[in-house]
Design an enzyme around this catalytic site. Sequence first.
Site, PDB file in Angstrom:
ATOM      1  N   ALA A 118     -13.219  -8.358  -9.823  1.00  0.00           N
ATOM      2  CA  ALA A 118     -12.046  -7.628 -10.319  1.00  0.00           C
ATOM      3  C   ALA A 118     -12.269  -6.140 -10.108  1.00  0.00           C
ATOM      4  O   ALA A 118     -13.385  -5.629 -10.283  1.00  0.00           O
ATOM      5  CB  ALA A 118     -11.788  -7.930 -11.794  1.00  0.00           C
TER       6      ALA A 118
ATOM      7  N   TYR B 268     -19.220  32.083  -0.640  1.00  0.00           N
ATOM      8  CA  TYR B 268     -18.579  33.251  -1.234  1.00  0.00           C
ATOM      9  C   TYR B 268     -17.999  34.178  -0.171  1.00  0.00           C
ATOM     10  O   TYR B 268     -18.656  34.533   0.801  1.00  0.00           O
ATOM     11  CB  TYR B 268     -19.566  34.055  -2.086  1.00  0.00           C
ATOM     12  CG  TYR B 268     -19.115  35.481  -2.326  1.00  0.00           C
ATOM     13  CD1 TYR B 268     -17.914  35.737  -3.000  1.00  0.00           C
ATOM     14  CD2 TYR B 268     -19.845  36.561  -1.846  1.00  0.00           C
ATOM     15  CE1 TYR B 268     -17.465  37.041  -3.201  1.00  0.00           C
ATOM     16  CE2 TYR B 268     -19.405  37.866  -2.047  1.00  0.00           C
ATOM     17  CZ  TYR B 268     -18.220  38.103  -2.718  1.00  0.00           C
ATOM     18  OH  TYR B 268     -17.774  39.384  -2.908  1.00  0.00           O
TER      19      TYR B 268
ATOM     20  N   CYS C 163       0.533   7.785  -6.857  1.00  0.00           N
ATOM     21  CA  CYS C 163       0.354   9.086  -7.513  1.00  0.00           C
ATOM     22  C   CYS C 163       1.383  10.105  -7.037  1.00  0.00           C
ATOM     23  O   CYS C 163       1.554  11.153  -7.675  1.00  0.00           O
ATOM     24  CB  CYS C 163      -1.055   9.622  -7.251  1.00  0.00           C
ATOM     25  SG  CYS C 163      -2.359   8.602  -7.990  1.00  0.00           S
TER      26      CYS C 163
ATOM     27  N   SER D 228       0.850  -1.185   0.000  1.00  0.00           N
ATOM     28  CA  SER D 228       0.000   0.000   0.000  1.00  0.00           C
ATOM     29  C   SER D 228       0.887   1.237   0.000  1.00  0.00           C
ATOM     30  O   SER D 228       1.504   1.559   1.013  1.00  0.00           O
ATOM     31  CB  SER D 228      -0.926   0.008   1.228  1.00  0.00           C
ATOM     32  OG  SER D 228      -1.770   1.136   1.211  1.00  0.00           O
TER      33      SER D 228
END
Length: 832
Positions: A281, A427, A44, A40
């Site tokens: 899978a 906002y 990335c 593990s």
Amino acid sequence: MNRKIVIIGGVAGGASAAARLRRLNEQDEIVMFERGEHVSFANCGLPYYIGESINSREKLFLQTPEGIRARFNIDVRVFHEVTEIVRDQKLVRFRNVLTGEAGEILYDILILSPGARPVVPPIPGIAEAGNLFTLRNIPDTDRIKAYVDDKQPKHATVIGGGFIGLEMAENLRERGLEVTLIDRGRQLLNPLDPEMARIIEDHFKLNGVELRLSEGVEAIEQGGQYLRLSSGGELRTDMIILAIGVAPENGLARDCGLDLGFAGAIKVNASLQTSDPHIYAVGDAIEVKDRNHGFATMVSLAWGANRQGRLAADHINGRAISYDGALGSAIIKTFALTAAVTGNNEKTLKSIGVPYESIHIHPNSHAGYYPGATPIAMKLLFNPHTGAIYGAQAVGAAGVDKRIDVIATAIRGNLLVNELADIELTYAPPYSSAKDPVNMAGYVASNVMDGLVSLMQWHEVDKFTAGGGLLIDVRDAVELLAGNIPGSVNIPLSELRERLDEIPRDRELAVSCQVGLRGYIAARMLTQHGYKVKNVDGGYKTYSVMAADSRGTNSEPTASAETGVAAETEATDTLTAGGGNENNSAGSQLFLDACGLQCPGPIRKVYETVNSMQEGQQLEIEATDFGFAADIKQWCLSTNNTLQSVDVSAGKVKALLRKGLGQQTGEKPSAPASADKDGTTMIVFSGDLDKTIASFIIASGAAAMGKQVTMFFTFWGLNVLRKGEASAVKKKGLDKMFGMMMPQGTRKLPLSRMNMGGLGARLIRHTMGRKNVDSLEVLMHEALKAGVKLIACTMSMDIMGIKQEELIAGVDYGGVASYLGAAGDSGVNLFI
């Protein structure tokens, strides 16, 4: 009843399935096989460890085998490769890759998570290249980093322009290497459409990465030191990163007879079961459905693998689940820019033949008046009939991720495109605007859906103008210094209402501005005055991205090998005088803070500032609009100022320019080099149709040969430039009589001979059409588009009572000095 569940492969899919299985069932026996050492890890993050943004190797490990055993009571067997699946016996055979010891184990349920492997094409010499690497796992990472650390290569070649290729190119560049990126395709990042990818391509070039697109590697020679390219050239390099794509690890599935699908990926149903219901899978090895349209594809991304692992575990434990496909939401950091995508791109929608509409907007990441605002280029694709959202893309320095995430959520929630305007988003000035970019995309799309505006896309513009369409640029004149669409006519928006009489009603019409907003206002105005008009979507900013290859600069900045950008000077604050340059004898160096300004704001500020500067004085500019890097080059070229450097760093564009063409104050001006008189000038005195046609044929031919052409219209020749419709202009008696007696525009011009009351002119026009010869009106349009300058003699206009309002758009006004100035630079002067 205790079950034995065997998982082949760890990392995202397998590890997620294992952890979820244990959380749902404490009694099952769970065995995980991993061919490598690490079960593990953050795959990335591997490029960023190589680039040293991640400074600790240990941070890449999410879980260790020992940690998984202790926390989840899972039998983790690293360095164990599964060699065979015997389905009729529910048996798996394996071997220890370190000792060679073999074994076998029975299973009740099997989960395949083998991942995908890098594609390695059969390029001659690839096996002998000791400096060639692929990137998939920790050992690959260690080899690449050790090579860079120990060998200290000066140049790297990255083959492949996808996510991994770009991440590796960036990180090697950050390590100080010269980098060349090669791809057979015409663009980088295929999930993006070309006009969005071009922004990233330009940014890579700005950061010193050499791009060779539409290029392939035919052979690798001398152990990887030379690449022979498909274009016939060679490239010398110190290391090679091969990143042309991945293929599913399907060997076990294929050998045991499971069904395979798209690109050899393992076929699964919505429950993630293979053609054998006892075998599941997940991850990069499986075929998935496109969530919008249901076609088969592969999506090799971390979110899908993690989600699929969890869902498979849920189904194994009797929970109702359904994996309904992927949007392919993805994001990538590219130096100071971020690119993100979700759903379908335009290329996909074209290929499957579904109706769609696209819009482009260029909002700021947050309120422009709050420091640090940067522009975002956004593209939204939707069904123009139903409003279904198909996909979105965005590129910018900040705020890209959350906008694409919101749109991905909207697609998942089946929101319609007009409902994007109705999403109440947070906002405050540091974070967004009262109308968030997502809301703005919804507003623009709603205008299209409601029929308030018709759009013309960037790739349709050139064909439109070439076919005789009239394109009106409604920007202010100063904005055109940074570039304009060839063949367009400038009528600023503030003048449009008063100049409606200049706009013909018998031609196809389009309007354009910088980003599309003023174009929309102009389109609404013209539509309500009876015109049929289209607005260029995304304005000049979107169009110019794809036209950028033709741009030049009078002083091209060079990138340093160490940083990949031009020399950087220290920035101060607002518009101030700086210490600058000891040789800057024309005065102190000025600094202009254009950060937060939306295009064309930075160029406007530069224009205003340079006008107040001394010749030779320097101006340093900072802007957060990355399009400014290209705009300032074109502006300097157009205004005869010298661009000394352009630098992109820390999320900003920094440019240094000198007023004038590089000459410092105090230096004696050098004698001008003798230039060939290569221009062509014509005095068009005649208003006859046949002579005017000949004039424009000669002018267009000269322009096509690269000559600067000036046509000076005087007396009867002014009738050629008159509009076809009478203009509402007040005239005195004699002037009014002249106007009534003279031909009103090109359609009324007579022949010099055999006019026969106008019949001869109509016959000539008919014959030209039958012989596929362009009409006079098309010849004039093409001449303007080619840069031919049309000057109306103001003295003759005054004598004949002709007003500027009566003449067509695109005409300049001048006297004899204007003609003589052009004639002095011309080798050919004609009187017609």
